[in-house]
Design a protein around this motif. Structure first.
Motif, mmCIF file in Angstrom:
data_model
loop_
_atom_site.group_PDB
_atom_site.id
_atom_site.type_symbol
_atom_site.label_atom_id
_atom_site.label_comp_id
_atom_site.label_asym_id
_atom_site.label_seq_id
_atom_site.Cartn_x
_atom_site.Cartn_y
_atom_site.Cartn_z
ATOM 1 N N LEU A 187 13.801 -4.766 -0.028
ATOM 2 C CA LEU A 187 14.355 -3.423 0.068
ATOM 3 C C LEU A 187 13.322 -2.330 0.321
ATOM 4 C CD1 LEU A 187 16.893 -3.716 -2.880
ATOM 5 C CD2 LEU A 187 17.479 -3.457 -0.465
ATOM 6 N N LEU A 188 12.043 -2.623 0.066
ATOM 7 C CA LEU A 188 11.032 -1.561 0.104
ATOM 8 C C LEU A 188 10.986 -0.769 1.422
ATOM 9 C CD1 LEU A 188 7.889 -2.702 -1.919
ATOM 10 C CD2 LEU A 188 9.344 -0.705 -2.307
ATOM 11 N N PRO A 189 10.999 -1.421 2.589
ATOM 12 C CA PRO A 189 10.898 -0.615 3.822
ATOM 13 C C PRO A 189 11.993 0.454 3.916
ATOM 14 C CG PRO A 189 10.584 -2.945 4.313
ATOM 15 C CD PRO A 189 11.019 -2.865 2.885
ATOM 16 N N LYS A 190 13.239 0.045 3.602
ATOM 17 C CA LYS A 190 14.344 1.006 3.676
ATOM 18 C C LYS A 190 14.193 2.108 2.631
ATOM 19 C CE LYS A 190 18.516 -0.503 4.411
ATOM 20 N NZ LYS A 190 19.787 -1.213 4.238
ATOM 21 N N LEU A 191 13.783 1.738 1.435
ATOM 22 C CA LEU A 191 13.712 2.721 0.350
ATOM 23 C C LEU A 191 12.531 3.677 0.525
ATOM 24 C CD1 LEU A 191 14.718 0.375 -2.587
ATOM 25 C CD2 LEU A 191 16.127 2.042 -1.388
ATOM 26 N N ILE A 192 11.428 3.161 1.049
ATOM 27 C CA ILE A 192 10.295 4.054 1.350
ATOM 28 C C ILE A 192 10.741 5.100 2.366
ATOM 29 C CG2 ILE A 192 8.042 4.132 2.521
ATOM 30 C CD1 ILE A 192 7.357 1.503 1.059
ATOM 31 N N GLU A 193 11.542 4.665 3.330
ATOM 32 C CA GLU A 193 12.046 5.600 4.348
ATOM 33 C C GLU A 193 12.945 6.665 3.701
ATOM 34 O OE1 GLU A 193 14.410 3.790 7.442
ATOM 35 O OE2 GLU A 193 15.158 5.771 7.943
ATOM 36 N N HIS A 194 13.830 6.228 2.794
ATOM 37 C CA HIS A 194 14.698 7.198 2.109
ATOM 38 C C HIS A 194 13.859 8.221 1.338
ATOM 39 C CE1 HIS A 194 18.566 5.730 3.190
ATOM 40 N NE2 HIS A 194 18.580 4.646 2.433
ATOM 41 N N VAL A 195 12.799 7.764 0.696
ATOM 42 C CA VAL A 195 11.962 8.675 -0.098
ATOM 43 C C VAL A 195 11.187 9.608 0.823
ATOM 44 C CG1 VAL A 195 9.985 8.803 -1.676
ATOM 45 C CG2 VAL A 195 11.795 7.118 -2.066
ATOM 46 N N GLN A 196 10.596 9.030 1.878
ATOM 47 C CA GLN A 196 9.799 9.871 2.787
ATOM 48 C C GLN A 196 10.658 10.909 3.508
ATOM 49 O OE1 GLN A 196 7.704 6.687 4.946
ATOM 50 N NE2 GLN A 196 5.786 7.472 4.072
ATOM 51 N N ALA A 197 11.930 10.558 3.743
ATOM 52 C CA ALA A 197 12.830 11.505 4.413
ATOM 53 C C ALA A 197 13.397 12.544 3.451
ATOM 54 C CB ALA A 197 13.969 10.734 5.076
ATOM 55 N N GLY A 198 13.078 12.394 2.163
ATOM 56 C CA GLY A 198 13.543 13.370 1.178
ATOM 57 C C GLY A 198 14.963 13.146 0.710
ATOM 58 N N ARG A 199 15.569 12.029 1.135
ATOM 59 C CA ARG A 199 16.940 11.756 0.677
ATOM 60 C C ARG A 199 16.951 11.325 -0.790
ATOM 61 N NH1 ARG A 199 17.179 9.943 6.233
ATOM 62 N NH2 ARG A 199 16.297 7.932 5.651
ATOM 63 N N LEU A 200 15.879 10.681 -1.223
ATOM 64 C CA LEU A 200 15.743 10.287 -2.620
ATOM 65 C C LEU A 200 14.466 10.900 -3.181
ATOM 66 C CD1 LEU A 200 16.481 6.427 -2.777
ATOM 67 C CD2 LEU A 200 17.846 8.254 -3.780
ATOM 68 N N LEU A 210 8.198 4.434 -9.182
ATOM 69 C CA LEU A 210 9.622 4.139 -9.398
ATOM 70 C C LEU A 210 10.193 3.243 -8.299
ATOM 71 C CD1 LEU A 210 10.954 7.474 -10.894
ATOM 72 C CD2 LEU A 210 10.106 5.440 -12.031
ATOM 73 N N LEU A 211 9.412 3.040 -7.241
ATOM 74 C CA LEU A 211 9.849 2.087 -6.201
ATOM 75 C C LEU A 211 9.552 0.641 -6.598
ATOM 76 C CD1 LEU A 211 8.797 4.040 -2.990
ATOM 77 C CD2 LEU A 211 11.110 3.240 -3.510
ATOM 78 N N THR A 212 8.891 0.433 -7.734
ATOM 79 C CA THR A 212 8.592 -0.939 -8.163
ATOM 80 C C THR A 212 9.797 -1.606 -8.811
ATOM 81 O OG1 THR A 212 7.779 -0.182 -10.316
ATOM 82 C CG2 THR A 212 6.155 -0.363 -8.537
ATOM 83 N N ASP A 213 10.755 -0.784 -9.304
ATOM 84 C CA ASP A 213 11.905 -1.371 -9.996
ATOM 85 C C ASP A 213 13.131 -0.459 -9.972
ATOM 86 O OD1 ASP A 213 13.767 -2.473 -11.718
ATOM 87 O OD2 ASP A 213 12.438 -2.783 -13.381
ATOM 88 N N VAL A 214 12.993 0.753 -10.504
ATOM 89 C CA VAL A 214 14.169 1.610 -10.725
ATOM 90 C C VAL A 214 14.959 1.828 -9.436
ATOM 91 C CG1 VAL A 214 14.932 3.921 -11.388
ATOM 92 C CG2 VAL A 214 13.124 2.809 -12.673
ATOM 93 N N VAL A 215 14.267 2.236 -8.378
ATOM 94 C CA VAL A 215 14.984 2.549 -7.140
ATOM 95 C C VAL A 215 15.562 1.267 -6.511
ATOM 96 C CG1 VAL A 215 14.884 3.694 -4.906
ATOM 97 C CG2 VAL A 215 13.508 4.558 -6.798
ATOM 98 N N PRO A 216 14.772 0.203 -6.329
ATOM 99 C CA PRO A 216 15.360 -1.009 -5.739
ATOM 100 C C PRO A 216 16.498 -1.590 -6.572
ATOM 101 C CG PRO A 216 12.956 -1.180 -5.786
ATOM 102 C CD PRO A 216 13.315 0.047 -6.546
ATOM 103 N N THR A 217 16.362 -1.561 -7.886
ATOM 104 C CA THR A 217 17.430 -2.127 -8.724
ATOM 105 C C THR A 217 18.688 -1.277 -8.626
ATOM 106 O OG1 THR A 217 15.817 -3.143 -10.208
ATOM 107 C CG2 THR A 217 18.040 -2.827 -11.069
ATOM 108 N N GLY A 218 18.514 0.032 -8.673
ATOM 109 C CA GLY A 218 19.686 0.911 -8.533
ATOM 110 C C GLY A 218 20.324 0.766 -7.170
ATOM 111 N N VAL A 267 0.850 -1.193 0.000
ATOM 112 C CA VAL A 267 0.000 0.000 0.000
ATOM 113 C C VAL A 267 0.886 1.244 0.000
ATOM 114 C CG1 VAL A 267 -1.758 1.287 1.284
ATOM 115 C CG2 VAL A 267 -1.874 -1.220 1.169
ATOM 116 N N ILE A 268 0.599 2.154 -0.903
ATOM 117 C CA ILE A 268 1.398 3.386 -1.016
ATOM 118 C C ILE A 268 1.080 4.281 0.184
ATOM 119 C CG2 ILE A 268 1.826 5.444 -2.431
ATOM 120 C CD1 ILE A 268 0.875 3.747 -4.862
#
Lengths: 161, 379
Positions: free
Chosen positions: B330-343, B158-166, B146-147
């Motif tokens: 990877l999603l939990p960590k990457l969602i956090e990076h996005v929500q914190a504005g780092r990505l 972009l969290l479905t592929d681009v960000v996790p793959t990168g 859930v977004i």
């Protein structure tokens, strides 16, 4: 020939240098040792097999779910069925699949025409975008193409004379 | 429903198709809200992936609203706006249980070397993809997430592929503080890998490509050094010189099978299909990294076989790490990076195209027209 080593743990030094930290796949893989259970895991229910699925011969049964898009058909389907008689290690698996893909393109054109829909190849190739964003290059390609065709036609006409 | 339809190399169109149905008690049907064209979709579009059948619908990067769920689905409900990882994972097999959600053993009967992927040929399971108005999502309790309500939907897709793959490309590279990281490829994945590399503490991040506008974008987005290999006489020699004749600490291949830059590789891999694509970038990575270095591969290659300097991997003592991204891990960590504005992944999106114009969108992206970095299809 198989090794008869039921008592392999009695082999001198067995396991003494094992290092659980030597796990180069971490953090991608959180090694649990479950690999040694092989395929003995709780499996989801089997999706009903009501379309033809070409299954890799490197596995004993279909996966619990699978895609049902575009079942094999026609000549390309026959070639794909042949390909799937061979393992993923063999060229005779992959090369026929590539051949089948190319034949499938022709089958698609024939199906289109049979259904009364002549494919608009220019639209399918997205040439509208080329015209919009790369017009000089497109015009150049058209001129070069027209020149080559004209040169070939001219050459053929001159030969006939 | 309207859906993208593959007709052959460089030919796609939209057609009306039946809305997908629940075929398994753990399925969901999702109404697509956004769907990207991935660089790896271009390998399909160019006819490079075996068993890509005419009539298939591509698309493995999508978000959507859950419209219907099977009787066993518990974690998502009708009306949820979800992002759907590109890999289809059961969550129960020994590979999923160990975090290898990109290597599920219960989602692709057609090949054992790759797990199921939405809209990525029958070699990846024969699933129709998300470049359509609706899509069937198997194992809906495992992949769809859930977004978060405060997240920009463009970031979510972009969290479905681009960000996790990168991110995983950088993670697999085992980057140490002070390292010099070299990323081959300035497409969306390469740009994201370069940006994510900084999370691991290197002192230099270098991106190498041949498309100037993409290198310029990478320089600004990922705060990295960029070089056009066409202006370098020899990219490997350049890497040796710029690292005091040592070699890069890690090299990351974000290019895959359609690399340019080596005539022999191009002729055998892209023109003649005598190998599963051109391995030019991988060759440069292997030869440009230091002895004992790490080469991380997320560039996509076909399954049959490729020409790579395996002898140099042995003689240099290299570690080669590669995988499809384990998105769910990877999603939990990457969602956090996005929500914190780092990505801010949505900054990669340069074009929004109606699904009905999918052929133009593919041509635009494939031919790198109009400074295209990332294209999103809107159904």
């Amino acid at each position: 020939m198989t090794a008869d080593n039921e008592n392999y743990k009695d082999i001198p030094g067995w396991g003494m240098d094992a290092d659980p930290e030597n796990e180069p796949t971490y953090p991608m893989k959180h090694y649990t040792g479950d690999d040694h259970k092989r395929l003995n895991y709780e499996r989801a229910a089997q999706q009903p097999l009501n379309v033809e699925i070409l299954q890799s011969i490197e596995r004993p049964a279909p996966t619990a779910v699978f895609g049902t898009s575009v079942p094999p058909s026609g000549l390309s389907g026959a070639i794909r069925r042949f390909a799937f008689k061979h393992s993923e290690d063999r060229y005779r698996h992959w090369l026929p699949l590539i051949l089948a893909d190319r034949i499938n393109v022709v089958e698609g054109l024939i199906d289109d025409i049979k259904s009364g829909e002549f494919p608009n190849v220019f639209a399918e190739k997205g040439y509208k975008a080329e015209w919009e964003y790369n017009r000089p290059a497109m015009i150049k390609k058209v001129f070069i193409g027209a020149f080559v065709v004209a040169a070939i036609c001219s050459s053929l006409i001159n030969r006939k004379r | 429903m309207l859906a993208m339809n593959y007709r052959g190399p460089y030919r796609v169109r939209t057609v009306q198709k039946a809305i997908p149905e629940i075929l398994h008690p753990e399925d969901a049907i999702v109404r697509v809200t956004r769907s990207c064209i991935c660089g790896s979709d271009l390998h399909l579009y160019h006819g490079m992936v075996p068993d890509t059948r005419v009539g298939s619908t591509f698309g493995h990067e999508f978000t959507g609203i859950v419209e219907e769920v099977g009787p066993m689905v518990k974690n998502v409900k009708v009306g949820d706006h979800v992002l759907v990882p590109f890999n289809i994972a059961c969550g129960r097999c020994n590979f999923c249980k160990q975090g290898l959600y990109g290597n599920c053993h219960e989602s692709n009967p057609m090949a054992t070397a790759v797990g199921g992927i939405f809209g990525y040929s029958h070699t990846a399971g024969g699933f129709d993809g998300g470049q359509a108005e609706y899509v069937r999502v198997p194992y809906a309790d495992v992949g769809p997430t859930v977004i978060p309500p405060d997240m920009d939907p463009d970031d979510a897709v972009l969290l479905t592929d681009v960000v996790p793959t990168g991110y995983q490309a950088a993670e697999m590279a085992g980057i140490k503080e002070g390292d010099t990281v070299v990323v081959f490829g300035a497409g969306p994945i390469g740009i994201m890998a370069a940006r994510c590399a900084w999370f691991f503490g290197p002192s230099r991040v270098i991106v190498i490509d041949h498309v100037d506008y993409r290198l310029e974008f990478a320089k600004n987005y990922a705060k990295c050094e960029v070089y056009n290999f066409k202006s370098l006489e020899d990219p490997v020699l350049f890497l040796k010189k710029t690292t005091d004749w040592y070699g890069a600490d890690v090299c990351i291949d974000c290019v895959g099978c359609e690399a340019e830059g080596n005539t022999l590789q191009t002729l055998t891999g892209r023109v003649g299909l005598l190998q599963a694509g051109a391995t030019t970038a991988l060759q440069w990575a292997i030869n440009g990294v230091k002895k004992g270095g790490i080469v991380s591969v997320v560039g996509v290659y076909g399954p049959p076989f490729n020409l790579v300097p395996i002898g140099n991997i042995l003689n240099k003592g290299l570690t080669l790490r590669a995988n499809q991204a384990s998105v769910k891990r990877l999603l939990p960590k990457l969602i956090e990076h996005v929500q914190a504005g780092r990505l801010k992944p949505s900054e990669l999106i340069t074009h929004r195209v109606p699904l009905a114009e999918v052929a133009d969108a593919y041509h635009l992206f494939s031919s790198k027209l109009d400074n295209c970095i990332k294209t999103v299809l809107i159904p």
